[in-house]
Write an enzyme that holds these catalytic residues in place. Structure first.
Site, PDB file in Angstrom:
ATOM      1  NE  ARG A   7       0.532  -4.832  12.125  1.00 26.88           N
ATOM      2  CZ  ARG A   7       1.811  -4.956  11.633  1.00 26.88           C
ATOM      3  NH1 ARG A   7       2.424  -5.558  12.134  1.00 26.88           N
ATOM      4  NH2 ARG A   7       2.004  -4.374  10.380  1.00 26.88           N
TER       5      ARG A   7
ATOM      6  CE  LYS B 146      -2.187  -0.815   3.432  1.00 24.24           C
ATOM      7  NZ  LYS B 146      -2.724  -0.613   4.918  1.00 24.24           N
TER       8      LYS B 146
ATOM      9  NE  ARG C 121       6.700  -4.425   6.894  1.00 18.29           N
ATOM     10  CZ  ARG C 121       5.350  -4.015   6.969  1.00 18.29           C
ATOM     11  NH1 ARG C 121       4.851  -3.709   5.812  1.00 18.29           N
ATOM     12  NH2 ARG C 121       5.025  -3.941   8.373  1.00 18.29           N
TER      13      ARG C 121
ATOM     14  NE  ARG D  76       5.562  -1.108  10.870  1.00 19.57           N
ATOM     15  CZ  ARG D  76       4.337  -0.889  10.032  1.00 19.57           C
ATOM     16  NH1 ARG D  76       4.562  -0.455   9.025  1.00 19.57           N
ATOM     17  NH2 ARG D  76       3.470  -1.409  10.495  1.00 19.57           N
TER      18      ARG D  76
ATOM     19  NE  ARG E  28      -5.328  -0.732  10.357  1.00 23.57           N
ATOM     20  CZ  ARG E  28      -4.165  -0.276   9.780  1.00 23.57           C
ATOM     21  NH1 ARG E  28      -4.351   0.865   9.184  1.00 23.57           N
ATOM     22  NH2 ARG E  28      -3.325  -1.149   9.687  1.00 23.57           N
TER      23      ARG E  28
END
Ligand code: AMP
Length: 220
Positions: A174, A14, A128, A163, A89
């Site tokens: 999540r 995104k 990531r 992160r 969301r």
């Protein structure tokens, strides 16, 4: 330009696609995640509260999100169109966003879902890494996105970071939250005939070409 809502599970690209749209069409990129991470760096009461929620993979209260969004979309720079990344969301946010839009006489625009499977998302998130200095993104699970040297930024030569909310427990939470809370948002926009679904597999360029076609055609 028509406004754009980008919907997608985490790590579907995104942010990358929003940046490309922003550059090509001079639109404003509104990432609620970035806004919240920025707020969390302030060590005041609100910042600490936000930091705790984000680190645990939990949603920040809707009221706070509404304040951020309502303030942001009124900014002059948003008049040429903006890209929402990370909002709405849940269904409450989608309904409230419609109210905010009509309050400021704005159109919904295009809603684009970047479609990526759960397994692919987990592979992407768990690999990531980010450079704390130049913010360049890497992914240790994909050969073409790895740093040249193990866990070190190619440019700054300092150790890459993960992160805080990219740990295994927070990822699972999540993702579960995404499927439970964000799926109804997809249906909500589909019912309004505003939804486009784009295949999220392939290089960022390939995905961008698919998105760009929708954006280009709808602004003709
Ligand atoms: P993101 O960078 O979009 O993955 O967002 C990071 C985190 O910020 C999320 O896991 C949530 O904790 C919080 N967040 C971002 N956008 C929202 C939103 N629209 N509603 C509630 N929490 C949000």
């Amino acid at each position: 330009m028509k406004n754009i809502i980008l919907l997608a599970p985490q790590a579907a690209g995104k942010g990358t696609q929003a940046t490309r749209l922003k550059e090509k069409y001079n639109m404003v990129h509104i990432s609620t995640g970035d806004m919240l991470r920025e707020a969390a760096t302030k060590k005041d009461e609100l910042g600490i509260k936000i930091d705790k929620l984000i680190s645990n993979g939990l949603f920040v209260p809707d009221e706070l999100i509404f304040q951020l969004i309502e303030k942001k979309i009124q900014e002059k720079e948003c008049a040429n169109g903006y890209i929402l990344d990370g909002f709405p969301r849940n269904i409450e946010q989608a309904i409230k966003y419609d109210e905010i839009l009509s309050k400021y006489h704005q159109e919904l625009g295009n809603v684009i879902l970047i479609d990526v499977s759960r397994d692919e998302v987990i592979k992407r998130i768990s690999g990531r890494r980010i450079c704390p200095k130049c913010k360049k993104n890497y992914n240790i699970n994909f050969a073409d996105q790895k740093p040249k040297h193990n866990n070190v930024c190619d440019e700054c030569h300092i150790e890459l970071e993960q992160r805080k909310d990219d740990n295994k427990e927070a990822i699972e939470l999540r993702l579960n939250t995404y499927y439970e809370k964000t799926k109804p948002v997809i249906k909500y926009y589909d019912d309004k005939n505003a939804l486009y679904i784009v295949n999220g597999l392939g290089t960022p360029e390939e995905v961008f070409t698919r998105i760009d076609k929708i954006v280009g055609d709808s602004n003709d």
